[in-house]
Enzyme design. Sequence first.
Site, PDB file in Angstrom:
ATOM      1  N   GLU A  49       1.030  -1.537  -0.431  1.00  0.00           N
ATOM      2  CA  GLU A  49       0.117   0.488  -0.049  1.00  0.00           C
ATOM      3  C   GLU A  49       0.994   1.404   0.107  1.00  0.00           C
ATOM      4  O   GLU A  49       2.106   1.262   0.529  1.00  0.00           O
ATOM      5  CB  GLU A  49      -0.704   0.107   1.140  1.00  0.00           C
ATOM      6  CG  GLU A  49      -2.438   1.170   1.474  1.00  0.00           C
ATOM      7  CD  GLU A  49      -2.826   0.983   2.406  1.00  0.00           C
ATOM      8  OE1 GLU A  49      -3.096   1.770   3.201  1.00  0.00           O
ATOM      9  OE2 GLU A  49      -2.947   0.042   3.228  1.00  0.00           O
ATOM     10  N   ASP A  60      -5.697  10.362   8.798  1.00  0.00           N
ATOM     11  CA  ASP A  60      -4.242   9.865   9.311  1.00  0.00           C
ATOM     12  C   ASP A  60      -4.273  10.502  10.354  1.00  0.00           C
ATOM     13  O   ASP A  60      -4.318  11.291  11.112  1.00  0.00           O
ATOM     14  CB  ASP A  60      -3.437  10.303   8.491  1.00  0.00           C
ATOM     15  CG  ASP A  60      -3.613  10.122   6.644  1.00  0.00           C
ATOM     16  OD1 ASP A  60      -3.356   8.409   6.305  1.00  0.00           O
ATOM     17  OD2 ASP A  60      -2.872  10.274   6.052  1.00  0.00           O
TER      18      ASP A  60
END
Length: 274
Positions: A49, A60
């Site tokens: 990824e 995030d």
Amino acid sequence: MSRIAARFAALKEQGRGALIPFLEAYDPDPATSMAILRGMPGAGADLIEIGVPFTDPMADGPTVQRAGQRGLKAGATLAGALAMVRDFRAEDDATPVVLMGYFNPIMSYGVDRFCTDAAASGVDGVIVVDVPPEESDMLAPQSAAAGIDMIRLVAPTTGDARLPVVLNASSGFVYYVAITGITGTRSASVADLATAIPRVRAHTDLPIAIGFGVRTPAQAADAVRVADGAVVASALIEKLASTLDAQGRATSGTVRAVLDDVRALAEAVRSARG
């Protein structure tokens, strides 16, 4: 069969789960990031990824945000991330690669152009965290036409009525967010996962990978005992960050340190089911 489907099918035949390590494009610089990417399959990565740095990464946690800031400072762009995949494909045509990011860079790049270029570069799937199924007509038709899987996030708070809506719009695999909140802040318990994953499986035949809280080899092993894959991001980024010099530059040990951690995770995943 797509690379993602073929890889999960092969792993199922082998009776084991997938290790899916994460790296942020251009963190801390293009050459180091590329060296880590190239080294990941040999270290045991089954899928990879790649995060596309963005200025407003709402999903995030602090660790991934800092990685994105380093990547942006080093000149990261969506086009640069695609170029990384294209260079990677010159040596590896088997390992699935998934881009994870946000819709704004794709919109700025041009959706049609992005899907065409991503497919040509060798991207297998995308995770676009701020495009829910209700708004997927902005991207899903073009990605499907290009042969790119749209991988959806399912959270502990996703109710039984909502699950089919999300999963029916998914392809490739399902990304189960093991915790509520942002990445890298805490971990889910084995008991929670053992309850949650069967609930998701009841609604889909797609493989399920667990992320957002898988940090250690032991946790990765626990994840693949109940699911089909383990995604490890923040722990690898923290290892990378710990090797940087005072100016935030890579050192001679940066690539090796990250890949050593990938090897330890891979060993745990491969032995998890005995």
